[in-house]
Design a protein around this motif. Structure first.
Motif, PDB file in Angstrom:
ATOM      1  N   GLN A 191       7.879  -2.277  -5.339  1.00 12.56           N
ATOM      2  CA  GLN A 191       9.229  -2.039  -5.856  1.00 12.56           C
ATOM      3  C   GLN A 191      10.152  -1.521  -4.761  1.00 12.56           C
ATOM      4  OE1 GLN A 191       8.687   0.596  -9.204  1.00 12.56           O
ATOM      5  NE2 GLN A 191       7.454  -0.904 -10.321  1.00 12.56           N
ATOM      6  N   ALA A 192       9.624  -0.604  -3.934  1.00 12.97           N
ATOM      7  CA  ALA A 192      10.426  -0.086  -2.821  1.00 12.97           C
ATOM      8  C   ALA A 192      10.741  -1.189  -1.816  1.00 12.97           C
ATOM      9  CB  ALA A 192       9.680   1.055  -2.138  1.00 12.97           C
ATOM     10  N   LEU A 193       9.778  -2.077  -1.591  1.00 14.69           N
ATOM     11  CA  LEU A 193      10.003  -3.198  -0.682  1.00 14.69           C
ATOM     12  C   LEU A 193      11.078  -4.131  -1.225  1.00 14.69           C
ATOM     13  CD1 LEU A 193       9.301  -4.859   1.810  1.00 14.69           C
ATOM     14  CD2 LEU A 193       7.403  -5.881   0.511  1.00 14.69           C
ATOM     15  N   GLU A 194      11.042  -4.396  -2.502  1.00 13.33           N
ATOM     16  CA  GLU A 194      12.046  -5.273  -3.109  1.00 13.33           C
ATOM     17  C   GLU A 194      13.437  -4.647  -3.028  1.00 13.33           C
ATOM     18  OE1 GLU A 194      13.757  -8.554  -4.747  1.00 13.33           O
ATOM     19  OE2 GLU A 194      11.719  -8.287  -3.945  1.00 13.33           O
ATOM     20  N   ARG A 195      13.517  -3.325  -3.258  1.00 12.13           N
ATOM     21  CA  ARG A 195      14.816  -2.656  -3.129  1.00 12.13           C
ATOM     22  C   ARG A 195      15.340  -2.773  -1.700  1.00 12.13           C
ATOM     23  NH1 ARG A 195      12.224   1.281  -6.417  1.00 12.13           N
ATOM     24  NH2 ARG A 195      11.784   2.563  -4.575  1.00 12.13           N
ATOM     25  N   ARG A 196      14.429  -2.658  -0.746  1.00 10.28           N
ATOM     26  CA  ARG A 196      14.834  -2.785   0.658  1.00 10.28           C
ATOM     27  C   ARG A 196      15.327  -4.196   0.952  1.00 10.28           C
ATOM     28  NH1 ARG A 196      13.992  -0.279   5.655  1.00 10.28           N
ATOM     29  NH2 ARG A 196      15.067  -1.582   7.188  1.00 10.28           N
TER      30      ARG A 196
END
Length: 205
Positions: A191-196
Motif C-alpha cells: 500500500q505504501a509503495l502504491e501511494r508512492r
C-alpha cells in the motif's frame, strides 16, 4: 575492529541454538573470527534496515559481536549460525530501541539506510552501486511505514530471505503468528509503495 565501549547488556533469556547458562559447555568448532567475517555485513545491514540510526549503528553492531563472543560456547548447532546471530541482533536492536524511546532522543527516529554506509566486500562496480542505490533507498523509505514488529518480520523474510520457521525461532513466536504478521506487513508495504507510485506519477518526471 570496533571501539570498545562499556554498555549495559540486554537480557537474552533464550536464543536459538543456545544451551542454558548453567549447562556445562562443550567445545565447539566455531571460531569467533569466522563468525564475525561471515556475519558482519549481514548484522550491519539488518541493524540499519531495522531502523537503527546511522549514529548508533556501529555501537549496535559492536554489541552484537560482544554478545556473540561471550556466548559462542553456548552454541549447540540446533539452528544455523546466521539464525543464532540474527536472534542476538534483534535482541540488541530492541534493547537499544527501548533506550531511545525512554530518552526520546532526536537521533532515535528511523533514518534511511544509505548504500554507501553498508560494508560491502563483493567488489561491486560504481555502476552497479548506482543502479541499486535508488531502489534500496525506496525500500528503506517504505520500511519506515511499518511498525517495529512488522518491520522485523518483513526484513528477515523479504530482504534476508529467511523462512517462516527460522523467523519464528529468531523472534520466539509461533509460526502461524509469523505468517499472519508477514501478510499484514506485506499488505502495508505494498500500500505504501502504491501511494508512492501515485505521488510520483502526479508529480511527473
Amino acid at each position: 575492529m570496533f571501539r570498545a565501549r562499556a554498555m549495559p547488556a540486554p537480557a537474552f533469556e533464550s536464543l536459538p541454538g543456545s544451551r542454558p547458562a548453567s549447562a556445562r559447555a562443550v567445545p565447539q568448532p566455531l571460531r569467533f573470527h569466522t563468525v564475525y567475517d561471515d556475519c558482519v555485513e549481514f548484522v550491519w545491514r539488518t541493524a540499519r534496515r531495522l531502523g537503527v540510526p546511522s549514529a548508533a549503528v556501529e555501537d549496535v553492531v559492536q554489541e552484537v559481536f560482544f554478545t556473540v563472543h561471550r556466548r559462542l560456547g553456548d552454541f549447540e548447532g540446533r539452528s544455523s549460525v546466521k539464525t543464532w546471530v540474527s536472534a542476538i541482533a534483534v535482541h540488541v536492536v530492541r534493547h537499544h530501541r527501548r533506550s531511545w524511546h525512554r530518552k526520546d532522543a532526536p537521533h532515535a527516529t528511523a533514518s534511511q539506510t544509505l548504500v554507501d554506509e553498508l560494508p560491502d566486500r563483493r567488489g561491486r562496480s560504481p555502476l552497479q552501486v548506482a543502479e541499486t542505490r535508488d531502489s534500496l533507498r525506496l525500500v528503506d523509505e517504505l520500511l519506515q511505514t511499518l511498525d517495529d514488529d512488522k518491520r522485523e518480520i518483513f526484513v528477515l523474510a523479504h530482504l534476508e530471505q529467511m523462512t517462516a520457521p527460522e523467523i519464528a525461532e529468531i523472534l520466539g513466536e509461533n509460526v502461524n503468528t509469523v505468517y499472519s504478521k508477514l501478510r499484514a506487513a506485506r499488505d502495508e508495504f505494498e500500500q505504501a509503495l502504491e501511494r508512492r507510485r501515485v505521488h510520483d506519477a502526479w508529480r511527473g518526471p
